[in-house]
Motif scaffolding. Structure first.
Motif, PDB file in Angstrom:
ATOM      1  N   ARG A  11      53.777  34.626  41.653  1.00 42.53           N
ATOM      2  CA  ARG A  11      53.639  33.610  40.602  1.00 42.53           C
ATOM      3  C   ARG A  11      54.371  34.042  39.343  1.00 42.53           C
ATOM      4  N   GLN A  18      48.877  30.538  35.742  1.00 42.12           N
ATOM      5  CA  GLN A  18      47.873  30.150  36.751  1.00 42.12           C
ATOM      6  C   GLN A  18      47.642  28.644  36.717  1.00 42.12           C
ATOM      7  N   ARG A  29      42.465  25.979  38.115  1.00 37.82           N
ATOM      8  CA  ARG A  29      42.981  27.280  37.681  1.00 37.82           C
ATOM      9  C   ARG A  29      42.049  28.395  38.162  1.00 37.82           C
ATOM     10  N   ASN A  33      42.818  31.872  40.159  1.00 39.57           N
ATOM     11  CA  ASN A  33      42.321  33.123  39.577  1.00 39.57           C
ATOM     12  C   ASN A  33      41.504  33.929  40.582  1.00 39.57           C
ATOM     13  N   ASN A  37      42.358  37.545  42.493  1.00 39.52           N
ATOM     14  CA  ASN A  37      41.425  38.672  42.362  1.00 39.52           C
ATOM     15  C   ASN A  37      40.665  38.972  43.655  1.00 39.52           C
TER      16      ASN A  37
ATOM     17  N   HIS B 135      36.844  36.126  36.085  1.00 41.75           N
ATOM     18  CA  HIS B 135      37.666  37.068  36.830  1.00 41.75           C
ATOM     19  C   HIS B 135      39.100  37.089  36.339  1.00 41.75           C
ATOM     20  N   GLY B 136      39.587  38.288  36.070  1.00 44.60           N
ATOM     21  CA  GLY B 136      41.011  38.466  35.763  1.00 44.60           C
ATOM     22  C   GLY B 136      41.422  37.938  34.409  1.00 44.60           C
ATOM     23  N   ILE B 137      42.690  37.985  34.177  1.00 43.71           N
ATOM     24  CA  ILE B 137      43.233  37.546  32.891  1.00 43.71           C
ATOM     25  C   ILE B 137      44.031  36.271  33.111  1.00 43.71           C
ATOM     26  N   VAL B 138      43.804  35.304  32.268  1.00 40.55           N
ATOM     27  CA  VAL B 138      44.544  34.042  32.374  1.00 40.55           C
ATOM     28  C   VAL B 138      45.902  34.229  31.709  1.00 40.55           C
ATOM     29  N   GLU B 139      46.953  34.029  32.479  1.00 42.07           N
ATOM     30  CA  GLU B 139      48.307  34.182  31.914  1.00 42.07           C
ATOM     31  C   GLU B 139      49.121  32.935  32.168  1.00 42.07           C
TER      32      GLU B 139
END
Lengths: 68, 139
Positions: A11, A18, A29, A33, A37, B135-139
């Motif tokens: 990506r 995202q 989104r 995500n 993960n 969860h995780g980082i939004v990019e």
């Protein structure tokens, strides 16, 4: 066996966020995500759709890894 | 209407309905009467919530609604329903015991079990939904 994925790398390589990938694949989104993960394992249909959006084969996005 | 907005609306709708059911059950269980809250309140709130979701989905359009109710969402809803199923089953021996001991009457048990059975899956779904956001980082 565990399911590994390169979704985040692929990506980013295409300069997509995202949210942009989610919109193109027709999911939220959060779904993207949680796939990145490795919290959520997508269906075959969604995996194929992600491959299509990223213009790669599904095997390039997902692969089986040995656990432990 | 964006996907995030519709997700937020859904979360709040489920939360309000779930908490209303929980409140109703709690009041009925502790005070043993339903005079404080109208007995139709959980049902009316539930129907109103469903209507809000339908209207919001129609405003958002097909693609937004499809993204919000995607396979991840359906999987979480399935988990919430499975949890709700076992929760509902667990209520039977608990309230059987309470009835046997004379701590609650049948009307009270019916009202509390019914609202708890309806409300708990919604609240569990909210928890799953909110947990997944982190969860995780939004990019």
């Amino acid at each position: 066996m565990e399911l590994l994925n390169n979704l985040k790398e692929l990506r980013k390589a295409r300069g997509l966020t995202q949210a942009q990938l989610a919109e193109a694949a027709g999911v939220s989104r959060k779904t993207i995500n949680t796939i990145e993960n490795r919290v959520f394992i997508p269906s075959t249909v969604l995996a194929l759709r992600l491959g299509k959006v990223l213009q790669v084969r599904v095997e390039d996005v997902f692969e089986l890894g040995q656990k432990g | 209407m964006t996907v995030e907005k519709l997700q937020t609306i859904r979360r709040w709708v489920f939360l309000i309905i779930g908490l209303t059911c929980l409140l109703y059950a709690g009041i009925y269980l502790v005070l043993g009467m339903s005079d404080i809250l109208n007995p139709f309140l959980p049902g009316v709130i539930g129907l109103a919530g469903g209507l809000i979701l339908v209207i919001a989905s129609l405003i958002g359009g097909h693609s937004v609604a499809e993204a919000v109710f995607d396979e991840m969402s359906r999987a979480e809803w399935g988990r919430a329903l499975r949890f709700g199923y076992w929760w509902a089953l667990a209520l039977y021996p608990v309230f059987g015991l309470l009835l046997w001991r004379g701590l609650v009457d049948q009307t009270q048990a019916f009202a509390v079990m019914g609202t708890l059975t309806g409300g708990v899956p919604l609240l569990y779904y909210c928890w799953l939904d909110m947990r997944g956001q982190g969860h995780g980082i939004v990019e």
